[in-house]
Design an enzyme around this catalytic site. Structure first.
Site, PDB file in Angstrom:
ATOM      1  N   GLY A   1       0.751  -1.230   0.000  1.00  0.00           N
ATOM      2  CA  GLY A   1       0.000   0.000   0.000  1.00  0.00           C
ATOM      3  C   GLY A   1       0.785   1.286   0.000  1.00  0.00           C
ATOM      4  O   GLY A   1       0.211   2.361   0.061  1.00  0.00           O
TER       5      GLY A   1
ATOM      6  N   SER B   1       6.732  -0.733  -5.198  1.00  0.00           N
ATOM      7  CA  SER B   1       7.126  -1.028  -6.578  1.00  0.00           C
ATOM      8  C   SER B   1       7.573   0.240  -7.293  1.00  0.00           C
ATOM      9  O   SER B   1       8.561   0.234  -8.038  1.00  0.00           O
ATOM     10  CB  SER B   1       5.973  -1.684  -7.336  1.00  0.00           C
ATOM     11  OG  SER B   1       4.834  -0.840  -7.374  1.00  0.00           O
ATOM     12  N   ALA B   2       6.863   1.350  -7.075  1.00  0.00           N
ATOM     13  CA  ALA B   2       7.264   2.613  -7.699  1.00  0.00           C
ATOM     14  C   ALA B   2       8.590   3.095  -7.140  1.00  0.00           C
ATOM     15  O   ALA B   2       9.430   3.631  -7.874  1.00  0.00           O
ATOM     16  CB  ALA B   2       6.177   3.673  -7.486  1.00  0.00           C
ATOM     17  N   ALA B   3       8.802   2.918  -5.834  1.00  0.00           N
ATOM     18  CA  ALA B   3      10.079   3.315  -5.240  1.00  0.00           C
ATOM     19  C   ALA B   3      11.223   2.514  -5.844  1.00  0.00           C
ATOM     20  O   ALA B   3      12.297   3.058  -6.146  1.00  0.00           O
ATOM     21  CB  ALA B   3      10.033   3.128  -3.725  1.00  0.00           C
TER      22      ALA B   3
ATOM     23  N   ASP C   1       1.911   7.229  -8.366  1.00  0.00           N
ATOM     24  CA  ASP C   1       2.933   6.657  -7.493  1.00  0.00           C
ATOM     25  C   ASP C   1       4.318   7.163  -7.859  1.00  0.00           C
ATOM     26  O   ASP C   1       5.088   7.616  -7.000  1.00  0.00           O
ATOM     27  CB  ASP C   1       2.908   5.127  -7.570  1.00  0.00           C
ATOM     28  CG  ASP C   1       1.588   4.553  -7.106  1.00  0.00           C
ATOM     29  OD1 ASP C   1       0.815   5.285  -6.457  1.00  0.00           O
ATOM     30  OD2 ASP C   1       1.323   3.372  -7.409  1.00  0.00           O
TER      31      ASP C   1
END
Length: 395
Positions: free
Chosen positions: A121, A125-127, A169
Site C-alpha cells: 500500500g 514497486s514505484a520506489a 505513485d
C-alpha cells in the site's frame, strides 16, 4: 546503510565508485483511484523507502540482491529483456526494458537494495522502479529529468509488469518535497508543490502507517478490473451521448464531463455508475483539499481524507475486512485528523495524518482494538510514524 555495505562486500567484494541512493515510499491523501483516468491527485513522500548501494559494470551486466527479498537477479542491459519471471527482479528488468525503447544502454548495475517497511500500500514497486531508473541513468549518463524518470518507471509498470495504473505513485516518489503537498493533474502532468498554510507554519502532523499484517500485490487483485470498469463507465456515457468511441486503452473518465454523468447516471448499470461517481467526487475532494491545505486547515483536510475512504468502500468497492476494520478504528481514535486505505485498498495498509503529541496513545489504542478483531495478526501487525520527505535522490 552499514548493512548494505556489509552485504555489498559479501556478494561483490570491495567495489569502486559506490553510489548511495534513497527512493521514498509515498502516500496519497486525496486522489484515490483516479490517476489511471487522468484525474487530479495529491501526495506526500515520506522518510521510509528503499535504499540502494551500487556501482557500474562496464560489461552491461546487472547483478542485484535484496535484503528484503530472496534471490540474486542477473541479466544484461545490452541484450533484449525476456518475459517476466514473477519475482522482484521483474521491476528491475522492466526498468531496463522501458529505457531500451529509447536508449542503447551500455553499463549495468551491481548492488544491493533494502526496503525499510513491510510491503503493502505504499508503492514500494514505484520506489524500486524509480530508484533503479535513476541508477541506470546515473551509470549510463543519460541525463534524464524528473518527468522522464516518472514516465520510464510508469511505462515499465504498465507495459512490462502489467499493472494498469497512472503516474501518481511514480510522481510522488520523484517530485515530492518535505513538508509540502504535491498537487498533480495526471492528464497534463502539470503539478504544484504547495507549502502548508502561509508557508511559515510547520506542518502539525506526522504520517501514521498501520499495516494490517496482510500483504498483497496489485497484479493479483481486482485492481485492473476496476480500471476497466472506469473505462467502461466512460464508454457507456459517450455511447448514450452519441460521441464516437475510442479504443478502450484510450478511453478515460477525464474525457466525460460531470454534466453527462448527472444526465445518464440513473440509466447506467449500478456498478459503472458507482465507479464514475467515485471519480468525479474524488477529483472534487482533491480540489477542496488543496484549498484547505493552503489555508492551513488540517481538520478540514483530514475530514476529506475520511470521506475519500468512504467513497473507496462504497463507490469503488475496494477494501479487505482487515482494512475496513482499521478504518473504522481510525475514525474513533483521538488524535487522528483523517485517514484511509493506502494503495488500492486490497489488503495492505491504512494511512493517517496524526497529532504528533498523541503518537503513543494512538499506537496503543489502534493496536489493541485491531488485534481484538484479528488476533491472528499479532506478529505481523505494525505501526509506524513518519515525516514527509523529498523525492528520490542520491546521498
Amino acid at each position: 546503510m552499514r548493512d548494505l555495505f556489509q552485504a555489498y562486500r559479501t556478494f561483490f567484494g570491495k567495489g569502486d565508485a559506490l553510489y548511495q541512493l534513497f527512493s521514498p515510499y509515498r502516500i496519497c491523501p486525496l486522489g484515490a483511484h483516479v490517476d489511471h483516468q487522468h484525474g487530479l491527485v495529491s501526495g506526500f513522500a515520506f522518510d521510509s523507502g528503499i535504499e540502494f548501494l551500487f556501482s557500474a559494470t562496464d560489461t552491461g551486466k546487472v547483478e542485484m540482491c535484496s535484503l528484503s527479498f530472496e534471490g540474486l537477479m542477473t541479466f544484461n542491459v545490452r541484450r533484449e529483456i525476456d518475459g517476466k519471471q514473477n519475482n522482484w527482479g521483474d521491476y528491475l528488468r522492466g526498468a531496463v526494458w522501458s529505457l531500451q525503447q529509447d536508449f542503447q544502454l551500455q553499463k549495468g548495475v551491481r548492488g544491493v537494495v533494502k526496503g525499510s517497511m513491510p510491503i503493502g500500500g505504499l508503492s514500494s514497486s514505484a520506489a524500486l522502479l524509480c530508484g533503479f531508473v535513476a541508477a541506470l541513468d546515473k551509470v549510463n549518463d543519460l541525463g534524464l529529468d524528473k518527468m522522464q524518470i516518472i514516465r520510464y518507471a510508469s511505462m515499465a509498470e504498465r507495459q512490462y509488469v502489467g499493472l494498469n495504473n497512472g503516474i501518481l505513485d511514480q510522481a510522488c516518489v520523484v517530485l515530492c518535497e518535505a513538508e509540502k503537498l504535491l498537487f498533480l493533474d495526471t492528464e497534463t502532468s502539470d503539478y504544484k508543490i504547495l507549502p502548508f498554510g502561509d508557508g511559515k507554519t510547520a506542518m502539525p502532523f506526522k504520517i501514521g502507517i498501520f499495516f494490517s499484517g496482510v500483504t498483497r500485490k496489485l497484479t493479483g487483485t481486482d485492481y485492473n478490473l476496476r480500471v476497466s470498469e472506469c473505462k467502461t463507465a466512460a464508454w457507456i456515457m459517450q455511447a448514450y451521448e452519441h460521441i464516437p468511441l475510442k479504443e478502450m486503452g484510450e478511453t478515460r473518465l477525464h474525457d466525460v464531463p460531470r454534466e453527462l454523468f448527472d444526465k445518464y447516471r440513473e440509466r447506467m448499470p449500478e456498478r459503472f455508475a458507482k465507479r464514475a461517481l467515485h471519480y468525479y467526487s474524488e477529483c472534487d475532494r482533491v480540489k477542496r483539499g488543496v484549498e484547505a491545505w493552503k489555508k492551513g486547515d488540517i481538520k478540514a483536510f483530514g475530514q476529506l481524507i475520511f470521506e475519500s475512504c468512504e467513497s473507496s468502500m462504497n463507490n469503488y468497492e475496494c477494501g479487505s475486512p482487515e482494512l475496513i476494520e482499521l478504518y473504522k478504528i481510525m475514525r474513533r481514535t483521538d488524535g487522528i485528523y483523517g485517514g484511509r486505505f493506502s494503495g488500492a485498498g486490497f489488503k495492505g495498509a491504512c494511512i493517517a495524518l496524526v497529532d504528533p503529541d498523541k503518537e503513543e496513545q494512538i499506537r496503543e489504542f489502534i493496536t489493541e482494538e485491531y488485534l481484538k478483531e484479528f488476533p491472528q495478526y499479532k506478529d505481523s501487525f505494525k505501526v509506524f510514524f513518519c515525516n514527509t520527505s523529498n523525492g528520490v535522490d542520491f546521498l
